[in-house]
Design a protein around this motif. Structure first.
Motif: not given
Length: 307
Positions: A7, A77, A79, A111, A295-296
């Motif tokens: 992330d 990813t 953001t 996200e 998120l991870k």
């Protein structure tokens, strides 16, 4: 199968390596690095050279760790900071060329979806809830219950953006606070409309600053907390309000000396506190929960579903 989830946040780059089999997730390695990719000019949508270099250097280190662990799949990813930067695609290209890491720049909606999947995996969602993830560049809100995601949106009111635009005094002045709150109020108008309709009873804070709030509270009571081995944490609401007021009235140095504070969050936590208090007050919510999954773990949850 071994999966690495990366992330690339505005303030912090995170790496999580997990062994995934069936419905089981075994975390093998986890780290975060305060890269500060949004340093200096995030509101001008530029990654400055020093931050650019720190980011690439960090990804090279992450790639070495990924090789050491024999990872099968890497999902990285990016953001808000990369998403909005004029030179964001240059950063993505450099990451591939120099660190051998392919980055997907995801939208705010994507996200929020990943954050929801990660938080749900923690077991934190047990009633009509509003999930809040406070990043450096953006803040995601997800309205949900045990069964479904009802509504989600990403707002460009992250802690680094607010700091660079409004935070000019130490301790923070009433004028600075009011300017931030006025900005938040205007930006979040549609959030409050949807919340009035669905009336969430719980605010779930996704990792980040909420882990710092928990650490500060526990240390204040002379207790220890092992967040690395916790999925969720139930705040005592009075304890949260007390620590939030202490943070808002403190100087930079006083915050730095608070047991449980980490260097990256000494000032960033002020922005998180103002946003959290405003949302709690506006929605009349007094049940606050931390999900250490974010998120991870959403990336890992996706991999589980697609396996």
């Amino acid at each position: 199968m071994r999966i690495a989830a990366i992330d690339l946040g505005t303030n912090t780059f995170h790496l999580l390596i997990a062994e995934v089999g069936g419905a089981n997730i075994n975390v093998l390695f986890k780290t975060n690095v305060p890269v500060k990719l949004g340093e200096g000019r995030i509101n001008e949508n530029v990654i400055i050279p020093a931050a650019f270099e720190r980011g690439i250097s960090c990804l090279k280190d992450f790639n070495s760790k990924i090789i050491d662990f024999g990872v099968d799949t890497v999902v990285a990813t990016a953001t808000s900071a990369v998403r909005s930067a004029q030179n964001g695609q240059e950063f993505v290209a450099a990451a591939k060329a120099e660190a051998n890491i392919s980055i997907a720049v995801i939208s705010g909606d994507e996200e929020a979806e990943l954050i929801y999947k990660g938080v749900k995996l923690s077991g934190a969602v047990s009633a009509r809830s509003l999930i809040m993830d406070i990043g450096g560049g953006s803040v995601e809100f997800i309205l949900c219950d045990e069964d479904e995601l009802i509504w989600k949106k990403s707002y460009n009111i992250g802690a680094a953006r607010l700091m660079q635009q409004f935070f000019k005094t130490d301790p923070i002045s009433d004028n600075d606070k009011n300017a931030i709150l006025f900005h938040i109020q205007n930006e979040l108008a549609d959030l409050f409309e949807i919340a009035a309709q669905f009336q969430p009873t719980t605010l779930i804070g996704s990792a980040g600053a909420f882990e710092t709030f928990a650490e500060l509270i526990e240390r204040k009571h002379l207790r220890t907390i092992d967040l690395a081995n916790l999925k969720t944490y139930q705040f005592n609401f009075d304890d949260y309000i007390a620590i939030s007021l202490q943070l808002l009235n403190a100087t930079h140095q006083q915050r730095a000396e608070m047991p449980g504070m980490i260097p990256l969050r000494i000032d960033m936590v002020m922005m998180a506190t103002l946003i959290t208090n405003y949302v709690l007050g506006r929605l009349k919510i007094n049940n606050l929960v931390l999900s250490t999954y974010d998120l991870k773990m959403g990336i890992i949850a996706n991999a589980l579903n697609n396996a």
